[in-house]
Write an enzyme that holds these catalytic residues in place. Structure first.
Site, PDB file in Angstrom:
ATOM      1  N   HIS A 103       0.425  -1.304  -0.049  1.00  0.00           N
ATOM      2  CA  HIS A 103       0.324   0.122  -0.201  1.00  0.00           C
ATOM      3  C   HIS A 103       0.763   1.120  -0.284  1.00  0.00           C
ATOM      4  O   HIS A 103       1.888   1.000   0.366  1.00  0.00           O
ATOM      5  CB  HIS A 103      -0.988   0.045   1.388  1.00  0.00           C
ATOM      6  N   HIS A 106       5.897   6.678  -1.290  1.00  0.00           N
ATOM      7  CA  HIS A 106       6.294   5.292  -1.018  1.00  0.00           C
ATOM      8  C   HIS A 106       5.434   3.512  -0.591  1.00  0.00           C
ATOM      9  O   HIS A 106       4.242   3.891  -0.146  1.00  0.00           O
ATOM     10  CB  HIS A 106       7.718   5.119  -0.413  1.00  0.00           C
TER      11      HIS A 106
HETATM   12  P1  2AM Z   1       7.074   2.453   5.945  1.00  0.00           P
HETATM   13  O1  2AM Z   1       5.956   1.400   4.917  1.00  0.00           O
HETATM   14  O2  2AM Z   1       7.016   3.627   5.092  1.00  0.00           O
HETATM   15  O3  2AM Z   1       7.294   1.500   7.192  1.00  0.00           O
HETATM   16  C1  2AM Z   1       1.618   1.140   8.787  1.00  0.00           C
HETATM   17  O4  2AM Z   1       2.939   1.172   9.525  1.00  0.00           O
HETATM   18  C2  2AM Z   1       1.711   2.185   7.712  1.00  0.00           C
HETATM   19  O5  2AM Z   1       2.189   3.675   7.678  1.00  0.00           O
HETATM   20  C3  2AM Z   1       3.497   1.814   6.379  1.00  0.00           C
HETATM   21  O6  2AM Z   1       3.220   2.546   5.347  1.00  0.00           O
HETATM   22  C4  2AM Z   1       4.641   2.658   7.582  1.00  0.00           C
HETATM   23  O7  2AM Z   1       5.200   3.585   6.651  1.00  0.00           O
HETATM   24  C5  2AM Z   1       3.857   4.193   8.357  1.00  0.00           C
HETATM   25  N1  2AM Z   1       4.218   4.490   9.492  1.00  0.00           N
HETATM   26  C6  2AM Z   1       4.559   3.933  10.342  1.00  0.00           C
HETATM   27  N2  2AM Z   1       4.696   3.982  10.923  1.00  0.00           N
HETATM   28  C7  2AM Z   1       5.122   5.920  10.764  1.00  0.00           C
HETATM   29  C8  2AM Z   1       5.642   6.798  11.039  1.00  0.00           C
HETATM   30  N3  2AM Z   1       6.025   7.001  12.564  1.00  0.00           N
HETATM   31  N4  2AM Z   1       5.369   7.909  10.165  1.00  0.00           N
HETATM   32  C9  2AM Z   1       5.552   8.326   9.434  1.00  0.00           C
HETATM   33  N5  2AM Z   1       4.530   6.740   9.015  1.00  0.00           N
HETATM   34  C10 2AM Z   1       4.645   5.833   9.196  1.00  0.00           C
END
Ligand code: 2AM
Length: 174
Positions: free
Chosen positions: A42, A124
């Site tokens: 996603h 991303h």
């Molecule tokens: P990531 O894929 O780059 O880890 C669910 O966890 C989604 O939220 C993931 O797409 C994750 O990004 C994002 N996510 C988790 N923690 C986060 C944070 N502290 N700040 C921004 N995005 C976050």
């Protein structure tokens, strides 16, 4: 107080999830990192964190009022972030509609107490977690395009060693 771990995001179509998983298997070594399962691929628009149900309700009401046209998303870029240890797919030129939608959702989240990362939004799709420190990325030239005609609020649940994302509500982009 009951909370849920939530984020606004764009789910990828099932067929694209399958294509990406095959491409990943063909282009990354087995020890490159921990693959994100197909159903979890996603793009996050705004991460909310642990949210109380009243806040979630308020943010859903605001999301329902968003009026924006659909847009095409081109996945034609890849990268490796060594600190969060992720390998991702992204867009060489993110569409304006995507950036506007993320900006709005992030601003609404911040106003309701969901702290937003100080880092600029970099759209991303995470492909690998716990990525090795040195990774050979596939050469540019890959390209997937899909139409984004809705966005969703997802919950993130972790149980028995697995993370599962569930779309709780979706809103059209028309
Ligand atoms: P990531 O894929 O780059 O880890 C669910 O966890 C989604 O939220 C993931 O797409 C994750 O990004 C994002 N996510 C988790 N923690 C986060 C944070 N502290 N700040 C921004 N995005 C976050």
């Amino acid at each position: 107080m009951e909370t849920q771990r939530l984020f606004f995001g764009i789910g990828l179509p099932d067929a694209l999830q399958q294509q990406l998983v095959r491409w990943r298997a063909d282009n990354f070594a087995d020890d490159a990192g921990r693959p994100v399962v197909a159903a979890n691929l996603h793009l996050t628009l705004a991460f909310l964190g642990e949210v109380k149900s009243e806040t979630a309700q308020k943010l859903q009401q605001l999301a329902a009022r968003i009026q924006q046209p659909a847009f095409d998303l081109d996945l034609d870029d890849a990268g490796h972030w060594p600190r969060p240890r992720v390998v991702w797919l992204g867009c060489q030129r993110p569409p304006r509609g995507l950036l506007q939608l993320a900006d709005l959702l992030r601003a609404q989240a911040a106003r309701h107490g969901c702290a937003q990362s100080a880092q600029p939004f970099h759209p991303h799709v995470t492909l690998l977690r716990d990525a090795a420190s040195r990774i050979a990325l596939p050469p540019r030239g890959f390209h997937w395009r899909f139409r984004v005609d809705h966005f969703s609020l997802f919950s993130s649940q972790y149980a028995r060693g697995r993370t599962r994302y569930q779309a709780l509500a979706s809103w059209p982009l028309t």
